[in-house]
Design a protein around this motif. Sequence first.
Motif, PDB file in Angstrom:
ATOM      1  N   MET A  47       0.870  -1.311   0.247  1.00 44.08           N
ATOM      2  CA  MET A  47      -0.137   0.198  -0.156  1.00 44.08           C
ATOM      3  C   MET A  47       0.783   1.273  -0.174  1.00 44.08           C
ATOM      4  O   MET A  47      -0.041   2.380  -0.202  1.00 44.08           O
ATOM      5  N   LYS A  48       1.953   1.198   0.777  1.00 40.33           N
ATOM      6  CA  LYS A  48       2.711   2.810   0.527  1.00 40.33           C
ATOM      7  C   LYS A  48       3.174   2.488  -0.517  1.00 40.33           C
ATOM      8  O   LYS A  48       3.768   3.302  -1.446  1.00 40.33           O
ATOM      9  N   LYS A  49       4.247   1.581  -1.086  1.00 44.39           N
ATOM     10  CA  LYS A  49       4.851   1.661  -2.388  1.00 44.39           C
ATOM     11  C   LYS A  49       3.330   2.249  -3.327  1.00 44.39           C
ATOM     12  O   LYS A  49       4.149   2.772  -4.158  1.00 44.39           O
ATOM     13  N   THR A  50       1.783   1.912  -3.486  1.00 47.27           N
ATOM     14  CA  THR A  50       1.095   2.272  -4.115  1.00 47.27           C
ATOM     15  C   THR A  50       0.270   3.678  -3.660  1.00 47.27           C
ATOM     16  O   THR A  50      -0.584   4.066  -4.222  1.00 47.27           O
ATOM     17  N   ASP A  51       0.897   4.266  -3.287  1.00 46.04           N
ATOM     18  CA  ASP A  51       0.655   5.871  -2.322  1.00 46.04           C
ATOM     19  C   ASP A  51      -0.716   5.193  -1.693  1.00 46.04           C
ATOM     20  O   ASP A  51      -1.375   6.269  -1.681  1.00 46.04           O
TER      21      ASP A  51
END
Length: 877
Positions: A564-568
Motif C-alpha cells: 500500500m505504501k508503494k502504491t501511495d
Amino acid sequence: MSTERYNARDAEPRWQKTWTDREIFATKNDDPRPKYYVLEMFPYPSGRIHMGHVRNYTMGDVVARYKRARGFSVLHPMGWDAFGMPAENAAMERKVHPRAWTYDNIAAMKKQLQSMGLSLDWAREIATCDPNYYRHQQAMFLDFLKAGLVERKQSKVNWDPVDQTVLANEQVIDGRGWRSGALVEQRELTQWFFKISDYAQDLLDSIDMLDRWPDKVRLMQRNWIGRSEGLFVRFALDPKTTPAGETELDVFTTRPDTLFGAKFMAIAPDHPLATAAAAKNPQLAEFIAECKRHGTAQEVIDKAEKLGFDTGIKAVHPLDPTWQLPVYVANFILMDYGTGAIFGCPAHDQRDLDFVNKYGLGNVPVVCPPGQDPKTFVITDTAYDGDGTMINSRFLDGMTIEQAKDEVAKRLESETRGNKAVATRQVNFRLRDWGISRQRYWGCPIPIIYCESCGIVPVPKKDLPVKLPEDVSFDRPGNPLDRHEAWKHVACPSCGKPARRETDTMDTFVDSSWYFARFTDPWIDTAPTDRKVVDRWLPVDQYIGGIEHAILHLLYSRFFTRAMKKTDHIGLDEPFAGLFTQGMVVHETYRKQDGTFVMPAEVTIEGMGDQRKATLTATGEPIEIGHIEKMSKSKRNTVDPDDIIGGYGADTARWFVLSDSPPERDVIWTEEGVQGSWRFVQRLWRLVGEIADIAAKAPADRPASFGATATAVRKAAHSALAKVSEDIEKLRFNRCVAHIYEFANALSSAIGDITSPADITPDLAFAIREAGDILVQLFAPMMPHLAEECWVVLGHQSLVSMQGWPEVETGLLVENTITLPVQVNGKKRADVTVPRDAGNSDIEAAVLTLDAVKKALDGKAPKKVIVVPQRIVNVVA
C-alpha cells in the motif's frame, strides 16, 4: 444506598444505552489530542461469540478505556472477517444464501458484543463481504498489478477434492483439509500471486524494530521467512544415465562443508528431471503419482515416512570426478524450496539419515564433536548437527565448519564448466510468494477478464466493484461462479469481444491484511484510505489477538502495508507497533460412560480436590471428569457467554477473565472462579456504599494537613493508583486485579476501625472520599457498568467513562520508616523499624531495647554497635 445488592441485569443495559445515546466512544478524526489506536483481531461471524472472544475484547477494552481517561483520542473499532468457506458450507447444509447466513450471524454476535459493554466506535463497523469494502480491495489489487507486485503463474497447490478449492500449507492438517477432512492432493494450477518474496529481506530486517512484539512471535516470523546463506552448486550428471542426455543438476546447500559425507542426491517428484525419467519408467511414474496424493505442507512432509525411488541416474561429486552419487526421487523434497534438489549427507542431517538407513546407503561422519575421538566416532540412528572439527574430508580435515564452508566455496567458485562457475555463493529464503486464488464463491472476486484477443485485461476501476452474483446454486460441490454463465461471460473492456471473468476469488487473508487501515476512515468513497487520516492513526498502537495468527496474518499484513505504501495508499511500512498474544480459555471436559462428551451446563459437581465427583444433572448418571483443554465444540467443554452475562453480569465475566492468570497464558474457566468474581462485585458495591456515607461528611476543600489514619488511607489509594497504572501500561491485567483486591481490603479495614461518628474527622472523611473515587476509577476500565453505578452513589453527576485518570501524589509513595535486620555476633536475631531519617544513635537505642537483643547480650553491655545506613545493624557482644 437504594438497594443492598448490585443488580447487573438492571444496571448494564441502562448504562450501555447511556453510552450509545451520548456517543461517548465515537472517535473524531480531527480530534487534536494525541492519538491511540487499540485493536483486537476482528472475528469471523460464526454466529456466537465464545469465551476466547470475551477475554480478547475485554483486554482491548481495558486499554481503550484507560488511554481515553489518560487524555488520548482513542480509536477502538470493530468489524467482521466475513468471507470464507463456512458460509458456503452453511449454504449447502441449510439451503440458505451465504450472505443471509453471514449477516444473520453478524447481527447475533454484535448484540452479544454490545452486551459486554465494550467501548467500541460502532459507527466505523465494516464487514469484508460488503461490496463497499471489497471494491477498494479490488482497486488495490489492480494498483499492485500495475506496480509489479502481482503475477499469474503455474504452481503446485494443495487441492481439497471435497471443498474443491486450493488450501494454504497451514490449512493442511496431517495430510487432510482443515475443514473437509479429505485427503489433500497436489495439482498444478495457474494462480494469482502477490510477490511477497520481493520484500523478504526487508520483512526480516524490520523484525528487529518490532520491540513491542513478543519474542516468540518475532522468532516465528524469522523462521518462516527463513533466510539462509549457502552455495549454489552445479552437479555434473553422467549423460549415459540420464533420460535425455541431461548434464547438470543444480543444488542449493547451506552445508557445503559436508560434501565429503554425501551418499545420495534427491530430487522433488515434480522436478523436470524426475518428470523426464518417469516418462520412460512406469514404476517411477506411479511412485511420483503417489507422492502427489499428499499435501505440500512442510509439517506433513516432515512427519511422513521418508521414501525414495532410485532413478538410475548418476551425479558426479563436484570435488572428485571419479565419485558418483545415485539420484533418487524422494517424497520429502519440495520443488518450491531451493532448487528442488539436494545432496544427502546422512551423518549430519536426521532426515537424510532416516532415508539412508531405510535404503542401506550407509553414512560417513565428516564433523567430529568436541572431545570425541575421530577414529572411533560413528553415527547410527541419530545425526549430529552441532559444531566440531572436520574429519574424513581430505583437504578439509582439521578445519572448523566455517573454515570448511569457505574453503569449499573458494575451490568451486574458481572452477568452471561451460564458461560458468561450478558454484556461486547465494542467499535463499524459505518465504514463497502468496498464492491468493481460491476456487470458491464467498470471497472477493479477482477483478480480471480474459480475452482471446487482448489476453489478461484488468477490470476498469470505474466498473468496480465486481460484485458477486446473488442467484447462485450450492446444489453440488465446486465454485458456483464457474457455473454462472451470465456472470462469467462478459464483453472485453478493451476490444468489446466476448470474454470471461476470472472465477477465482481472493484468499480471505487478503481481506484481513488491510482492514485496520480502512477503520481509520471507513466512509471515504474515492479511495481505500485517506492518506492524511491513515498516516495519523497508523501504526496500530496496541494489537491484540491469538498466537495462532502469529505467522500468516501478521506477515501478510506487514507485506500488504508495504504494498500500500508503494502504491501511495499509506505512508508507513509496519502496521502494528505493539502486539499482544493472549492465551486461550480452557475448561475441564466431561464424558458419559458411552464416551460422548457433555457440556459443563449439564453437569453437577460435588466435593473438593480429589473428592470431586460429577453427575449428569438431569439423570444423576456418573460423569467422568477429564483433562483441561481448549474450549471446543467437539469436546463440548464450552461455556456460553450469554449464560454468564445473563446470570452474573458482563462485569463479572470481564473481571474473571482478567483476574485468573497472566494474560499471555491460558485461563482455566471454573464455576467457582466466576462465583468468586461475582461476590467481589457485590463486595465492592457494599464498600462504595459505606464510603459514600462517610464521604458525605467530607469538607469541600482539601484539609491543610492529614493525621496518621487519613495519611495511611491516602497512601493505600495512591500506591494502588501507581501500581494499577503501571500494570495496565504493561498489559498485566491479573496484577491490576490483585492491586485492587489489596486496596479494597485496606479501605475496608480503615472503615472497620471507625467505631463512632466522632472518629470521622474532616481529614479522614476527605481521604476516604478521595480513596473511593480512586477505587472506582481503577476498576472502571475492567468493570465499567459497576463503576458508573458506583460513581453515581459517590455523588458525581458526570460519567466515570468520561473522567480523566487520577494523578498520583508521588510524595505519598515514599515510606517514612525503614526496617533493618539486626545481627548479634553475625547471627540475625531480629528486625528493627525506625524513621527513615533516624540518626545512628537513635537506631542504636532502638536496637538495644529489642527483647531478642537483650536476651543475646545476657545483661551485658555491647562492645560495639555498627550501623550500616539503610542496610543492617551489627551488635558485637
